[in-house]
Design a protein around this motif. Structure first.
Motif, PDB file in Angstrom:
ATOM      1  N   ALA A 152     -25.013 -37.600  24.678  1.00 22.99           N
ATOM      2  CA  ALA A 152     -23.928 -38.562  24.852  1.00 22.99           C
ATOM      3  C   ALA A 152     -23.356 -38.996  23.507  1.00 22.99           C
ATOM      4  CB  ALA A 152     -24.427 -39.777  25.625  1.00 22.99           C
ATOM      5  N   GLN A 153     -24.224 -39.275  22.556  1.00 25.29           N
ATOM      6  CA  GLN A 153     -23.770 -39.707  21.239  1.00 25.29           C
ATOM      7  C   GLN A 153     -22.989 -38.601  20.530  1.00 25.29           C
ATOM      8  OE1 GLN A 153     -27.371 -41.074  19.279  1.00 25.29           O
ATOM      9  NE2 GLN A 153     -27.926 -42.233  21.102  1.00 25.29           N
ATOM     10  N   SER A 154     -23.500 -37.389  20.589  1.00 19.09           N
ATOM     11  CA  SER A 154     -22.830 -36.258  19.959  1.00 19.09           C
ATOM     12  C   SER A 154     -21.476 -35.995  20.601  1.00 19.09           C
ATOM     13  CB  SER A 154     -23.714 -35.008  20.066  1.00 19.09           C
ATOM     14  OG  SER A 154     -23.062 -33.873  19.542  1.00 19.09           O
ATOM     15  N   ALA A 155     -21.418 -36.095  21.922  1.00 17.71           N
ATOM     16  CA  ALA A 155     -20.169 -35.855  22.638  1.00 17.71           C
ATOM     17  C   ALA A 155     -19.113 -36.897  22.279  1.00 17.71           C
ATOM     18  CB  ALA A 155     -20.427 -35.847  24.143  1.00 17.71           C
ATOM     19  N   ALA A 156     -19.534 -38.157  22.145  1.00 18.72           N
ATOM     20  CA  ALA A 156     -18.582 -39.203  21.757  1.00 18.72           C
ATOM     21  C   ALA A 156     -18.033 -38.939  20.364  1.00 18.72           C
ATOM     22  CB  ALA A 156     -19.247 -40.574  21.822  1.00 18.72           C
ATOM     23  N   ARG A 157     -18.908 -38.573  19.427  1.00 23.96           N
ATOM     24  CA  ARG A 157     -18.447 -38.282  18.065  1.00 23.96           C
ATOM     25  C   ARG A 157     -17.473 -37.109  18.048  1.00 23.96           C
ATOM     26  NH1 ARG A 157     -23.986 -39.308  16.900  1.00 23.96           N
ATOM     27  NH2 ARG A 157     -24.415 -37.050  16.841  1.00 23.96           N
ATOM     28  N   ALA A 158     -17.689 -36.150  18.929  1.00 23.84           N
ATOM     29  CA  ALA A 158     -16.835 -34.962  18.962  1.00 23.84           C
ATOM     30  C   ALA A 158     -15.401 -35.282  19.369  1.00 23.84           C
ATOM     31  CB  ALA A 158     -17.421 -33.917  19.902  1.00 23.84           C
ATOM     32  N   THR A 159     -15.183 -36.407  20.042  1.00 25.53           N
ATOM     33  CA  THR A 159     -13.815 -36.754  20.429  1.00 25.53           C
ATOM     34  C   THR A 159     -12.943 -37.107  19.227  1.00 25.53           C
ATOM     35  OG1 THR A 159     -14.302 -39.120  20.803  1.00 25.53           O
ATOM     36  CG2 THR A 159     -14.608 -37.621  22.673  1.00 25.53           C
ATOM     37  N   GLU A 160     -13.570 -37.375  18.083  1.00 23.83           N
ATOM     38  CA  GLU A 160     -12.796 -37.755  16.904  1.00 23.83           C
ATOM     39  C   GLU A 160     -11.764 -36.682  16.545  1.00 23.83           C
ATOM     40  OE1 GLU A 160     -13.488 -38.791  12.164  1.00 23.83           O
ATOM     41  OE2 GLU A 160     -15.143 -38.954  13.580  1.00 23.83           O
ATOM     42  N   MET A 161     -12.125 -35.423  16.676  1.00 23.50           N
ATOM     43  CA  MET A 161     -11.220 -34.352  16.268  1.00 23.50           C
ATOM     44  C   MET A 161     -10.403 -33.775  17.424  1.00 23.50           C
ATOM     45  SD  MET A 161     -11.757 -34.732  13.219  1.00 23.50           S
ATOM     46  CE  MET A 161     -10.476 -33.561  12.748  1.00 23.50           C
ATOM     47  N   MET A 162     -10.440 -34.441  18.575  1.00 16.79           N
ATOM     48  CA  MET A 162      -9.648 -33.988  19.719  1.00 16.79           C
ATOM     49  C   MET A 162      -8.250 -34.592  19.690  1.00 16.79           C
ATOM     50  SD  MET A 162     -12.351 -34.234  22.873  1.00 16.79           S
ATOM     51  CE  MET A 162     -13.836 -33.233  22.924  1.00 16.79           C
ATOM     52  N   LEU A 163      -7.325 -33.875  20.275  1.00 11.76           N
ATOM     53  CA  LEU A 163      -5.969 -34.375  20.484  1.00 11.76           C
ATOM     54  C   LEU A 163      -5.925 -35.080  21.835  1.00 11.76           C
ATOM     55  CD1 LEU A 163      -2.896 -34.301  19.587  1.00 11.76           C
ATOM     56  CD2 LEU A 163      -2.727 -32.264  21.036  1.00 11.76           C
ATOM     57  N   ALA A 164      -5.496 -36.328  21.848  1.00 14.57           N
ATOM     58  CA  ALA A 164      -5.446 -37.083  23.102  1.00 14.57           C
ATOM     59  C   ALA A 164      -4.345 -36.538  24.004  1.00 14.57           C
ATOM     60  CB  ALA A 164      -5.201 -38.558  22.815  1.00 14.57           C
ATOM     61  N   ARG A 175      -1.357 -37.682  15.666  1.00 21.47           N
ATOM     62  CA  ARG A 175      -1.955 -38.842  14.994  1.00 21.47           C
ATOM     63  C   ARG A 175      -3.201 -39.358  15.707  1.00 21.47           C
ATOM     64  NH1 ARG A 175       2.352 -43.226  14.720  1.00 21.47           N
ATOM     65  NH2 ARG A 175       3.139 -42.135  16.578  1.00 21.47           N
ATOM     66  N   SER A 176      -3.409 -38.911  16.946  1.00 20.74           N
ATOM     67  CA  SER A 176      -4.636 -39.319  17.646  1.00 20.74           C
ATOM     68  C   SER A 176      -5.858 -38.582  17.112  1.00 20.74           C
ATOM     69  CB  SER A 176      -4.496 -39.063  19.153  1.00 20.74           C
ATOM     70  OG  SER A 176      -4.413 -37.674  19.440  1.00 20.74           O
ATOM     71  N   VAL A 177      -5.650 -37.470  16.427  1.00 16.68           N
ATOM     72  CA  VAL A 177      -6.758 -36.716  15.845  1.00 16.68           C
ATOM     73  C   VAL A 177      -7.327 -37.489  14.657  1.00 16.68           C
ATOM     74  CG1 VAL A 177      -7.441 -34.554  14.724  1.00 16.68           C
ATOM     75  CG2 VAL A 177      -5.747 -34.527  16.576  1.00 16.68           C
ATOM     76  N   GLY A 178      -8.642 -37.535  14.569  1.00 12.34           N
ATOM     77  CA  GLY A 178      -9.288 -38.267  13.486  1.00 12.34           C
ATOM     78  C   GLY A 178      -9.824 -39.620  13.899  1.00 12.34           C
ATOM     79  N   HIS A 179      -9.704 -39.933  15.193  1.00 14.17           N
ATOM     80  CA  HIS A 179     -10.179 -41.225  15.709  1.00 14.17           C
ATOM     81  C   HIS A 179     -11.056 -40.987  16.934  1.00 14.17           C
ATOM     82  CE1 HIS A 179      -7.332 -43.324  13.100  1.00 14.17           C
ATOM     83  NE2 HIS A 179      -6.415 -42.470  13.516  1.00 14.17           N
ATOM     84  N   GLU A 180     -12.264 -41.540  16.927  1.00 18.07           N
ATOM     85  CA  GLU A 180     -13.147 -41.425  18.085  1.00 18.07           C
ATOM     86  C   GLU A 180     -12.573 -42.190  19.257  1.00 18.07           C
ATOM     87  OE1 GLU A 180     -17.659 -42.847  19.214  1.00 18.07           O
ATOM     88  OE2 GLU A 180     -17.330 -41.980  17.219  1.00 18.07           O
ATOM     89  N   ASP A 181     -12.667 -41.603  20.429  1.00 13.13           N
ATOM     90  CA  ASP A 181     -12.138 -42.270  21.617  1.00 13.13           C
ATOM     91  C   ASP A 181     -13.002 -43.472  21.981  1.00 13.13           C
ATOM     92  OD1 ASP A 181     -10.335 -42.226  24.063  1.00 13.13           O
ATOM     93  OD2 ASP A 181     -12.329 -42.199  24.980  1.00 13.13           O
ATOM     94  N   PRO A 182     -12.403 -44.646  22.165  1.00 12.41           N
ATOM     95  CA  PRO A 182     -13.205 -45.840  22.468  1.00 12.41           C
ATOM     96  C   PRO A 182     -13.914 -45.764  23.816  1.00 12.41           C
ATOM     97  CG  PRO A 182     -10.857 -46.327  22.592  1.00 12.41           C
ATOM     98  CD  PRO A 182     -10.975 -44.976  21.977  1.00 12.41           C
ATOM     99  N   GLY A 183     -13.277 -45.155  24.823  1.00 11.88           N
ATOM    100  CA  GLY A 183     -13.931 -45.017  26.115  1.00 11.88           C
ATOM    101  C   GLY A 183     -15.136 -44.104  26.046  1.00 11.88           C
ATOM    102  N   ALA A 184     -15.001 -43.016  25.295  1.00 17.79           N
ATOM    103  CA  ALA A 184     -16.151 -42.128  25.091  1.00 17.79           C
ATOM    104  C   ALA A 184     -17.262 -42.860  24.354  1.00 17.79           C
ATOM    105  CB  ALA A 184     -15.712 -40.893  24.310  1.00 17.79           C
ATOM    106  N   SER A 185     -16.887 -43.689  23.397  1.00 20.01           N
ATOM    107  CA  SER A 185     -17.883 -44.435  22.624  1.00 20.01           C
ATOM    108  C   SER A 185     -18.641 -45.426  23.497  1.00 20.01           C
ATOM    109  CB  SER A 185     -17.203 -45.162  21.461  1.00 20.01           C
ATOM    110  OG  SER A 185     -18.149 -45.843  20.675  1.00 20.01           O
ATOM    111  N   SER A 186     -17.923 -46.188  24.328  1.00 14.04           N
ATOM    112  CA  SER A 186     -18.615 -47.153  25.196  1.00 14.04           C
ATOM    113  C   SER A 186     -19.478 -46.425  26.222  1.00 14.04           C
ATOM    114  CB  SER A 186     -17.613 -48.078  25.893  1.00 14.04           C
ATOM    115  OG  SER A 186     -16.775 -47.383  26.794  1.00 14.04           O
ATOM    116  N   CYS A 187     -19.005 -45.278  26.699  1.00 14.32           N
ATOM    117  CA  CYS A 187     -19.793 -44.491  27.651  1.00 14.32           C
ATOM    118  C   CYS A 187     -21.084 -44.008  27.005  1.00 14.32           C
ATOM    119  CB  CYS A 187     -18.959 -43.314  28.145  1.00 14.32           C
ATOM    120  SG  CYS A 187     -19.706 -42.390  29.503  1.00 14.32           S
ATOM    121  N   ALA A 188     -21.003 -43.564  25.759  1.00 13.64           N
ATOM    122  CA  ALA A 188     -22.201 -43.118  25.047  1.00 13.64           C
ATOM    123  C   ALA A 188     -23.167 -44.273  24.809  1.00 13.64           C
ATOM    124  CB  ALA A 188     -21.817 -42.469  23.725  1.00 13.64           C
TER     125      ALA A 188
END
Length: 204
Positions: A152-164, A175-188
């Motif tokens: 879960a933690q690794s998956a949340a971190r991986a969202t940082e380089m995803m395009l929303a 511009r969404s690339v480079g930021h961890e998704d907050p929903g993924a973070s709370s889920c983790a």
């Protein structure tokens, strides 16, 4: 996996404390690609669940999960409430009173798909589903709780380089690339809290 009233009460308290501890961080993440209120919204939702913890813990596990989902829908603002609520209500509706590992994994899979339908999103869209899908795969593979938490933690971190591709963050495009998704973070955070408790306390 058997959870009694004491386990449910403890898990509710631990999840509430974890979200409260990371509330500001979640809102900072959300400020970069959203409205900046994810931490506050999640804290409000977990406080509402905590306020009803005794009534919830007195219910059988499926009914307790469904009740938690309903409380979250009613108390969390934005997209997170319906998504978390759908996950837990679908889990509650699908589980037997005493689920074994296979029943839980199958029901979790259906619940994650229900979240995907509700959010009209899927893997790689930079949402909490980018945590839920790999977690469900680990659960289906009978991974140990500690392994599921790491996933879960690794998956949340991986969202940082995803395009929303969904939600307010999608308006930012590249511009969404480079930021961890907050929903993924709370889920983790919540997944990790639950898994570490199960590792230490829950009977197999």
């Amino acid at each position: 996996m058997q959870l009694d009233a004491a386990d449910l009460t403890a898990l509710i308290a631990l999840c509430r404390a974890e979200i409260d501890l990371h509330c500001e961080h979640l809102s900072v993440l959300d400020s970069a690609i959203g409205d900046g209120d994810h931490g506050a919204n999640m804290r409000r939702g977990l406080e509402a669940v905590y306020a009803e913890r005794e009534a919830i813990a007195a219910l059988p596990l499926p009914a307790a999960l469904e009740k938690i989902g309903l409380v979250l829908v009613m108390s969390i603002g934005g997209a997170a409430g319906p998504l978390y609520g759908t996950l837990l209500m679908e889990l509650g509706r699908g589980l037997p009173d005493a689920p074994d590992a296979a029943a839980f994994a199958a029901t979790l899979g259906r619940a994650v798909e229900a979240v995907a339908r509700r959010g009209r999103s899927g893997p790689g869209d930079k949402t909490l589903l980018d945590v839920l899908y790999p977690v469900q795969a680990e659960v289906a593979g009978r991974a140990a709780p500690a392994r599921i938490a790491e996933c879960a933690q690794s998956a949340a971190r991986a969202t940082e380089m995803m395009l929303a591709r969904r939600g307010r963050a999608s308006y930012l495009g590249e511009r969404s690339v480079g930021h961890e998704d907050p929903g993924a973070s709370s889920c983790a955070l919540l997944t990790t809290t639950i898994c570490l408790y199960l590792k230490e306390h829950a009977a197999p």
